[in-house]
Motif scaffolding. Structure first.
Motif, mmCIF file in Angstrom:
data_model
loop_
_atom_site.group_PDB
_atom_site.id
_atom_site.type_symbol
_atom_site.label_atom_id
_atom_site.label_comp_id
_atom_site.label_asym_id
_atom_site.label_seq_id
_atom_site.Cartn_x
_atom_site.Cartn_y
_atom_site.Cartn_z
ATOM 1 N N ALA A 1 -2.687 0.262 7.358
ATOM 2 C CA ALA A 1 -2.166 0.853 8.592
ATOM 3 C C ALA A 1 -0.679 1.168 8.496
ATOM 4 C CB ALA A 1 -2.428 -0.088 9.767
ATOM 5 N N HIS A 2 0.037 0.432 7.672
ATOM 6 C CA HIS A 2 1.472 0.659 7.503
ATOM 7 C C HIS A 2 1.794 1.319 6.162
ATOM 8 C CE1 HIS A 2 2.151 -1.656 11.138
ATOM 9 N NE2 HIS A 2 1.442 -2.653 10.633
ATOM 10 N N GLY A 3 0.779 1.872 5.516
ATOM 11 C CA GLY A 3 1.000 2.641 4.301
ATOM 12 C C GLY A 3 1.126 1.847 3.025
ATOM 13 N N SER B 1 -3.525 6.444 8.580
ATOM 14 C CA SER B 1 -2.253 7.092 8.245
ATOM 15 C C SER B 1 -2.115 7.194 6.733
ATOM 16 C CB SER B 1 -1.078 6.307 8.839
ATOM 17 O OG SER B 1 -1.082 4.969 8.346
ATOM 18 N N GLY B 2 -1.054 7.899 6.296
ATOM 19 C CA GLY B 2 -0.827 8.104 4.875
ATOM 20 C C GLY B 2 -0.145 6.928 4.216
ATOM 21 N N PRO B 3 -0.049 6.936 2.887
ATOM 22 C CA PRO B 3 0.539 5.803 2.151
ATOM 23 C C PRO B 3 2.035 5.966 1.917
ATOM 24 C CG PRO B 3 -0.446 7.330 0.616
ATOM 25 C CD PRO B 3 -0.645 7.935 1.981
ATOM 26 N N HIS B 4 2.656 4.872 1.542
ATOM 27 C CA HIS B 4 4.027 4.885 1.023
ATOM 28 C C HIS B 4 3.955 5.032 -0.492
ATOM 29 C CE1 HIS B 4 6.468 4.040 4.552
ATOM 30 N NE2 HIS B 4 5.604 3.117 4.922
ATOM 31 N N LEU C 1 8.654 6.786 -0.241
ATOM 32 C CA LEU C 1 8.447 7.897 0.691
ATOM 33 C C LEU C 1 7.139 7.701 1.451
ATOM 34 C CD1 LEU C 1 9.439 10.891 -1.626
ATOM 35 C CD2 LEU C 1 10.867 9.759 0.078
ATOM 36 N N ARG C 2 7.110 8.071 2.714
ATOM 37 C CA ARG C 2 5.893 7.988 3.515
ATOM 38 C C ARG C 2 5.200 9.345 3.478
ATOM 39 N NH1 ARG C 2 3.937 4.570 7.572
ATOM 40 N NH2 ARG C 2 1.784 5.170 7.925
ATOM 41 N N LEU C 3 4.024 9.390 2.864
ATOM 42 C CA LEU C 3 3.255 10.631 2.786
ATOM 43 C C LEU C 3 2.407 10.744 4.046
ATOM 44 C CD1 LEU C 3 2.051 10.448 -0.940
ATOM 45 C CD2 LEU C 3 4.200 11.338 -0.026
ATOM 46 N N ASP C 4 2.868 11.546 4.983
ATOM 47 C CA ASP C 4 2.153 11.610 6.256
ATOM 48 C C ASP C 4 1.898 13.037 6.723
ATOM 49 O OD1 ASP C 4 0.884 9.988 8.128
ATOM 50 O OD2 ASP C 4 2.473 10.338 9.600
ATOM 51 N N SER C 5 2.548 14.011 6.137
ATOM 52 C CA SER C 5 2.289 15.392 6.536
ATOM 53 C C SER C 5 1.056 15.927 5.804
ATOM 54 C CB SER C 5 3.495 16.280 6.219
ATOM 55 O OG SER C 5 3.634 16.436 4.813
#
Length: 704
Positions: free
Chosen positions: A378-380, A450-453, A457-461
């Motif tokens: 949940a927090h990548g 959600s996306g991973p770290h 970097l947080r991959l969320d787009s």
């Protein structure tokens, strides 16, 4: 006691329907050697036609029954036998099984197209206005009485047909040796035709009898066949009396679970999944045939080179980067599934393409991966992606444990039952605690993902996640190609060619099957986690058995032995379908039919499309003029599109036309006279020795 008898009567009436449908399954399998996964869908289609004639158009019930049972059902059976099953009769069991799975998917899509699933279609019972009669304290409706009477009549009629008539003897003999039956003066084609007609009529009878008691829904009616599968497995797909006994067990179990199952949040799904659970247990307990020997058709599995695999991986990543740079945010969610579902499709390559193990629960394994990532990541945290892969692999190993004694149709049935158990029960269970640890799946709703770290970097787009999924597909493809070149990969090929020979030569079947199921499920779990990241929110319905069938069919059409099948299946399943719907929204129902139609066409190209594409485009890849020219023009076109100088259709259409033209030019430049066929004993003398020749010779000797 009165309640017990009442539920017993209800169970027997339901059992009668399962017995009728199950006897049709046994009939077609016993006489043609084909297990018809679309048997329930044929009954579903007949039920819809009966509703259309009686309720929709107001026809009298007797006339509608005559038209459906004596005209439409036999006609449908003839069409299936002539144009679907006969072209693959000479192929292996797996190809015939895939054809019926394709028919199941196609019929569900066709029914949803013709009859809007959002419109309720109640169907009255037979003689609903007549007063029911009593048998002791139990009340029996006329519909229930007719159902049980029909089941008894079917049992007697089939017994007489199969064991007291010449036609029945021909039908039973045709499955053992069609050529030998022909030498005796009988006609095996006619025997198969009669079997399919009778089997389809029995499915139609069962569908019409059960439709008034359930919701007239295409998927639900088609999956009622799981109960009939269980009854047929009780009879080991051969014994009609044991099939009827199995139907009684299933029908009464469902009825008594409805009446006596405790009411809480964890058990309602158990009643729905009970037939599938019983099917799974029956497959484990009942004896089946011995390990299969040599397949009727041995297909060569290509050995990808290290250089070619790396080039392909680079193409996958480049393709993902180009799409990510050109698509809008909404399209990124839609088309991003090309790579995540491509990873799921790639899981079929080691499992079915290398080891020959047919599984219908790979999308369910992807659902497990999505759930694990959704809760743990949940927090990548990137380690949660590894956990999703490991948990999915453990679930695959659990499925593989009984696979030692299952093969062919039995294995496909077992994996389908496992998928239904997950769909109807496990995925619907609310959160619970074990030793103080909270365990949550879909928690009777949806899961936000959600996306991973990655490297801080947080991959969320959508763009970042599409490129990340493309990289994962490329790495997974490299791993599967390395597996094919390894010693274990060659062992899997031997396992596919002949389980009996593999075991005789000292191979450990249990270890091999558990390992390949775990590996394939881990890959599917990775694909499910990536798919969840891109969709942002997922539900259990997205990972159901019915949802997974089209992906399986597209993967089969691509060719299960090709490493490039992951990219092909993801692109073919997601790309053209969504593009066509975007251009012409009215084609959504037609698009849903395409995987089934493609699967039905498997008989014309059993080796798959990917290998043929590779042969056709190889001249372009080797041409030192055409390939650089193509890459330069594509780079220029991408720059023009990125700068909005040209639109999407110009970019994609122009790129495709240019690639086709350059391929034809390169093919003409490299055209050379075909080399004569060189006998195997002259390999290495009259032509250069090739690395794959050693494996070809070893397999030929082992199979002989």
């Amino acid at each position: 006691m009165d309640q017990f008898l009442t539920f017993g009567i209800v169970g027997l009436s339901t059992a009668a329907i399962y017995a009728v449908i199950g006897s049709g399954l046994v009939l077609t399998y016993t006489t043609t050697g084909v297990f018809n996964f679309a048997h329930g869908a044929a009954g579903m289609l007949s039920a819809f036609m009966y509703w259309q004639l009686t309720v929709g158009w107001g026809w009298p019930v007797p006339v509608a029954l005559v038209v459906v049972l004596l005209v439409l059902a036999p006609g449908f059976g003839l069409l299936v036998e002539r144009f679907v099953l006969r072209p693959v009769q000479a192929l292996g069991e797996a190809e015939r099984l895939v054809m019926t799975v394709a028919l199941l998917s196609g019929l569900i899509a066709a029914a949803r197209w013709i009859w809007d699933p959002n419109v309720a279609r109640p169907l009255p019972m037979f003689f609903a206005g007549r007063k029911p009669f009593h048998l002791g304290p139990a009340v029996i409706t006329w519909h229930q009485a007719i159902t049980m009477a029909v089941a008894v009549a079917v049992a007697i009629g089939l017994r007489i047909l199969l064991y007291r008539t010449r036609a029945g003897a021909e039908m039973r003999a045709a499955v053992d040796d069609r050529a030998l039956v022909g030498l005796t003066g009988a006609d095996p084609v006619r025997a198969g035709r009669v079997s399919w007609i009778l089997g389809t009529q029995l499915a139609a009878i069962g569908g019409i009898l059960i439709a008034p008691t359930v919701t007239l829904d295409a998927a639900q009616l088609s999956l009622l066949i799981v109960s009939a599968y269980t009854a047929a497995v009780f009879g080991r797909l051969r014994s009609l009396p044991l099939t009827f006994l199995g139907a009684v067990v299933v029908g009464c179990m469902e009825s008594y679970l409805t009446g006596y199952l405790p009411q809480n949040d964890y058990l309602p799904g158990l009643r729905l999944a009970a037939p599938a659970l019983l099917l799974f247990l029956a497959l484990l307990v009942f004896p089946h045939r011995r390990l299969r020997g040599r397949e009727r058709r041995l297909a060569r599995v290509p050995v990808p080179s290290a250089r070619g695999t790396l080039v392909f991986a680079a193409v996958v990543i480049t393709f993902g980067a180009i799409l990510a740079s050109l698509l809008g945010e909404a399209d990124l969610i839609t088309y991003g599934a090309i790579f995540s579902l491509g990873v799921v499709a790639l899981s079929y390559v080691p499992l079915a393409g290398y080891a020959g193990q047919v599984s219908l629960c790979q999308l369910s394994m992807a659902g497990i991966g999505a759930v694990v990532w959704g809760h743990l990541g949940a927090h990548g945290q990137l380690w949660a992606l590894g956990a999703a892969i490991l948990v999915s692999a453990a679930a695959g190993a659990l499925v593989a444990l009984p696979a030692l004694r299952l093969s062919g149709v039995y294995l496909a049935l077992g994996t389908a039952a496992f998928a239904v158990i997950l769909d109807r029960w496990i995925f619907t269970i609310p959160a619970f605690h074990v030793f103080g640890l909270r365990i949550a799946l879909f928690d009777q709703g949806s899961v936000d993902i959600s996306g991973p770290h990655l490297f801080g970097l947080r991959l969320d787009s959508g763009r970042e996640l599409m490129v990340f999924a493309a990289v994962c597909l490329a790495l997974a493809s490299i791993g599967v190609a390395a597996l094919r070149r390894s010693r274990f990969g060659r062992r899997l090929i031997a396992l596919r060619d002949s389980e009996a020979a593999y075991a005789t030569l000292g191979g450990n079947l249990l270890v091999a099957k558990v390992a390949v199921f775990a590996l394939a499920s881990g890959i599917a779990g990775l694909g499910g986690a990536l798919y969840g990241m891109q969709q942002r929110t997922v539900t259990a319905d997205q990972f159901s058995l019915i949802a997974g069938l089209p992906i399986f069919l597209v993967a089969v059409v691509g060719g299960l032995g090709a490493v490039g099948n992951g990219l092909f299946a993801g692109t073919a399943f997601v790309g053209p379908t969504n593009a066509l719907i975007a251009v012409a929204p009215g084609t959504a129902n037609l698009v849903a039919l395409l995987p089934g139609l493609a699967g039905v066409g498997l008989g014309h190209n059993p080796d798959g499309i990917v290998s043929r594409f590779r042969r056709q485009w190889e001249p372009l890849a080797r041409d030192r003029i055409a390939l650089p020219a193509l890459l330069c023009v594509l780079a220029l076109a991408w720059a023009l599109r990125f700068g909005d100088v040209i639109d999407d259709w110009t970019y994609y259409g122009g790129s495709l036309l240019l690639a086709v033209a350059l391929r034809a030019w390169a093919d003409a430049r490299q055209a050379a006279p075909a080399e004569p066929e060189i006998p195997v004993e002259w390999w290495g003398l009259r032509r250069e020795w090739r690395p794959e020749d050693e494996e070809v010779l070893a397999r030929g000797v082992a199979a002989g």
